[in-house]
Design a protein around this motif. Structure first.
Motif, PDB file in Angstrom:
ATOM      1  N   LEU A  73      35.356  25.178  51.595  1.00  0.00           N
ATOM      2  CA  LEU A  73      36.138  25.887  50.594  1.00  0.00           C
ATOM      3  C   LEU A  73      37.444  25.149  50.333  1.00  0.00           C
ATOM      4  O   LEU A  73      38.047  24.595  51.251  1.00  0.00           O
ATOM      5  CB  LEU A  73      36.440  27.303  51.077  1.00  0.00           C
ATOM      6  N   ALA A  74      37.864  25.175  49.087  1.00  0.00           N
ATOM      7  CA  ALA A  74      39.137  24.558  48.734  1.00  0.00           C
ATOM      8  C   ALA A  74      40.268  25.438  49.267  1.00  0.00           C
ATOM      9  O   ALA A  74      40.200  26.659  49.215  1.00  0.00           O
ATOM     10  CB  ALA A  74      39.235  24.416  47.221  1.00  0.00           C
ATOM     11  N   LYS A  75      41.304  24.819  49.791  1.00  0.00           N
ATOM     12  CA  LYS A  75      42.436  25.568  50.335  1.00  0.00           C
ATOM     13  C   LYS A  75      43.121  26.340  49.209  1.00  0.00           C
ATOM     14  O   LYS A  75      43.469  25.779  48.178  1.00  0.00           O
ATOM     15  CB  LYS A  75      43.418  24.604  50.992  1.00  0.00           C
ATOM     16  N   GLY A  76      43.306  27.633  49.411  1.00  0.00           N
ATOM     17  CA  GLY A  76      43.946  28.478  48.407  1.00  0.00           C
ATOM     18  C   GLY A  76      42.980  29.021  47.381  1.00  0.00           C
ATOM     19  O   GLY A  76      43.374  29.726  46.469  1.00  0.00           O
ATOM     20  N   GLY A  77      41.692  28.714  47.528  1.00  0.00           N
ATOM     21  CA  GLY A  77      40.692  29.169  46.568  1.00  0.00           C
ATOM     22  C   GLY A  77      40.045  30.474  46.986  1.00  0.00           C
ATOM     23  O   GLY A  77      40.448  31.113  47.964  1.00  0.00           O
ATOM     24  N   ILE A 100      40.532  40.061  32.973  1.00  0.00           N
ATOM     25  CA  ILE A 100      40.966  39.419  34.217  1.00  0.00           C
ATOM     26  C   ILE A 100      41.233  40.480  35.284  1.00  0.00           C
ATOM     27  O   ILE A 100      40.918  40.282  36.462  1.00  0.00           O
ATOM     28  CB  ILE A 100      42.240  38.573  33.977  1.00  0.00           C
ATOM     29  N   GLU A 101      41.786  41.608  34.881  1.00  0.00           N
ATOM     30  CA  GLU A 101      42.081  42.683  35.822  1.00  0.00           C
ATOM     31  C   GLU A 101      40.803  43.164  36.521  1.00  0.00           C
ATOM     32  O   GLU A 101      40.813  43.452  37.718  1.00  0.00           O
ATOM     33  CB  GLU A 101      42.781  43.854  35.116  1.00  0.00           C
ATOM     34  N   ASP A 102      39.704  43.275  35.767  1.00  0.00           N
ATOM     35  CA  ASP A 102      38.435  43.703  36.359  1.00  0.00           C
ATOM     36  C   ASP A 102      37.918  42.665  37.357  1.00  0.00           C
ATOM     37  O   ASP A 102      37.404  43.016  38.419  1.00  0.00           O
ATOM     38  CB  ASP A 102      37.381  43.937  35.276  1.00  0.00           C
ATOM     39  N   LEU A 103      38.049  41.397  37.009  1.00  0.00           N
ATOM     40  CA  LEU A 103      37.606  40.335  37.909  1.00  0.00           C
ATOM     41  C   LEU A 103      38.462  40.325  39.179  1.00  0.00           C
ATOM     42  O   LEU A 103      37.951  40.114  40.286  1.00  0.00           O
ATOM     43  CB  LEU A 103      37.676  38.975  37.210  1.00  0.00           C
ATOM     44  N   ALA A 104      39.755  40.573  39.028  1.00  0.00           N
ATOM     45  CA  ALA A 104      40.656  40.609  40.185  1.00  0.00           C
ATOM     46  C   ALA A 104      40.295  41.762  41.114  1.00  0.00           C
ATOM     47  O   ALA A 104      40.345  41.611  42.349  1.00  0.00           O
ATOM     48  CB  ALA A 104      42.106  40.727  39.725  1.00  0.00           C
ATOM     49  N   VAL A 105      39.913  42.900  40.557  1.00  0.00           N
ATOM     50  CA  VAL A 105      39.497  44.037  41.378  1.00  0.00           C
ATOM     51  C   VAL A 105      38.234  43.679  42.168  1.00  0.00           C
ATOM     52  O   VAL A 105      38.128  43.995  43.358  1.00  0.00           O
ATOM     53  CB  VAL A 105      39.264  45.294  40.500  1.00  0.00           C
ATOM     54  N   ILE A 106      37.297  43.013  41.539  1.00  0.00           N
ATOM     55  CA  ILE A 106      36.061  42.603  42.223  1.00  0.00           C
ATOM     56  C   ILE A 106      36.388  41.664  43.385  1.00  0.00           C
ATOM     57  O   ILE A 106      35.805  41.758  44.462  1.00  0.00           O
ATOM     58  CB  ILE A 106      35.098  41.931  41.233  1.00  0.00           C
ATOM     59  N   HIS A 113      47.236  36.259  41.548  1.00  0.00           N
ATOM     60  CA  HIS A 113      46.667  35.504  42.675  1.00  0.00           C
ATOM     61  C   HIS A 113      45.220  35.127  42.385  1.00  0.00           C
ATOM     62  O   HIS A 113      44.779  34.025  42.705  1.00  0.00           O
ATOM     63  CB  HIS A 113      46.765  36.320  43.960  1.00  0.00           C
ATOM     64  N   PHE A 114      44.482  36.051  41.767  1.00  0.00           N
ATOM     65  CA  PHE A 114      43.088  35.763  41.419  1.00  0.00           C
ATOM     66  C   PHE A 114      42.992  34.555  40.491  1.00  0.00           C
ATOM     67  O   PHE A 114      42.171  33.664  40.708  1.00  0.00           O
ATOM     68  CB  PHE A 114      42.427  36.982  40.762  1.00  0.00           C
ATOM     69  N   CYS A 115      43.828  34.518  39.456  1.00  0.00           N
ATOM     70  CA  CYS A 115      43.779  33.403  38.496  1.00  0.00           C
ATOM     71  C   CYS A 115      44.054  32.067  39.178  1.00  0.00           C
ATOM     72  O   CYS A 115      43.359  31.077  38.924  1.00  0.00           O
ATOM     73  CB  CYS A 115      44.762  33.630  37.350  1.00  0.00           C
ATOM     74  N   ARG A 116      45.045  32.031  40.052  1.00  0.00           N
ATOM     75  CA  ARG A 116      45.359  30.790  40.768  1.00  0.00           C
ATOM     76  C   ARG A 116      44.214  30.371  41.679  1.00  0.00           C
ATOM     77  O   ARG A 116      43.808  29.211  41.698  1.00  0.00           O
ATOM     78  CB  ARG A 116      46.646  30.952  41.579  1.00  0.00           C
ATOM     79  N   ALA A 117      43.680  31.331  42.440  1.00  0.00           N
ATOM     80  CA  ALA A 117      42.592  31.025  43.377  1.00  0.00           C
ATOM     81  C   ALA A 117      41.324  30.612  42.634  1.00  0.00           C
ATOM     82  O   ALA A 117      40.607  29.709  43.066  1.00  0.00           O
ATOM     83  CB  ALA A 117      42.312  32.241  44.258  1.00  0.00           C
ATOM     84  N   PHE A 118      41.059  31.240  41.496  1.00  0.00           N
ATOM     85  CA  PHE A 118      39.873  30.893  40.710  1.00  0.00           C
ATOM     86  C   PHE A 118      39.975  29.455  40.211  1.00  0.00           C
ATOM     87  O   PHE A 118      39.006  28.698  40.282  1.00  0.00           O
ATOM     88  CB  PHE A 118      39.721  31.856  39.527  1.00  0.00           C
TER      89      PHE A 118
END
Length: 186
Positions: A73-77, A100-106, A113-118
């Protein structure tokens, strides 16, 4: 800056058809500038050649330093379970609005944080990934159905045919109609 590093086929190697050489060249040029497009080209090549052959091509095109070791896994991903759930959700809901909010909840993360990790995990933003998946589905529908482009646009979650054409041209440098004619005749 685009790199044009197409090598001549070696004498012991089998000569590739021109459309595969074009895809390889496009993937190489896009590697530095647009990883999403490069990945899409490699996936097309993979589909045309069939699995294992394309893996060797991808290894030849992608510099060793840019590759993650398989399974690492990539660090921070995102964790693999998060990425898997996100991809399944996007695939299932591609014909609707995906927030994006729905994807972050999943993924059980905040939207930021989800956007950065994605992006760390996939190399592209969630929006860019969703658009690429919509265009990929549109390509599949164009090849496998006789639906009109406006029907295909709606089936892919796009507002209309003009929206499909605009995104398609941005990603593939040709209109959906021209692409459909070229690939159906090939």
């Amino acid at each position: 800056m685009y790199l044009n590093i197409m090598e001549e086929p070696r004498s012991e190697a089998v000569a590739l058809p021109p459309y595969l050489l074009d895809l390889l060249g496009e993937a190489r040029r896009a590697m530095e500038v647009d990883p999403g497009l490069a990945k899409q080209c490699l996936e097309k090549i993979s589909a045309l050649l069939g699995g294992e052959n394309a893996r060797g091509i991808e290894r030849a095109l992608v510099p060793e330093t840019a590759r993650e070791p398989e399974g690492k896994l990539a660090k921070g991903g995102l964790a693999s379970w998060q990425l898997s759930r996100i991809r399944k959700h996007i695939e299932a809901k591609l014909d609707t609005t995906i927030l994006i909010e729905d994807l972050a909840v999943i993924a059980k993360l905040s939207p930021g944080h989800f956007c950065r990790a994605f992006k760390v995990s996939t190399g592209e933003t969630p929006h860019g990934y969703i658009v690429r998946q919509r265009i990929r589905r549109a390509q599949t529908l164009m090849l496998n159905t006789d639906d009109t482009l406006s029907q295909i646009a709606c089936a892919c979650g796009l507002t209309d045919q003009a929206h499909l054409t605009r995104l398609f041209r941005r990603m593939l440098n040709e209109t959906p109609l021209v692409w459909r004619r070229n690939w159906r005749s090939a």
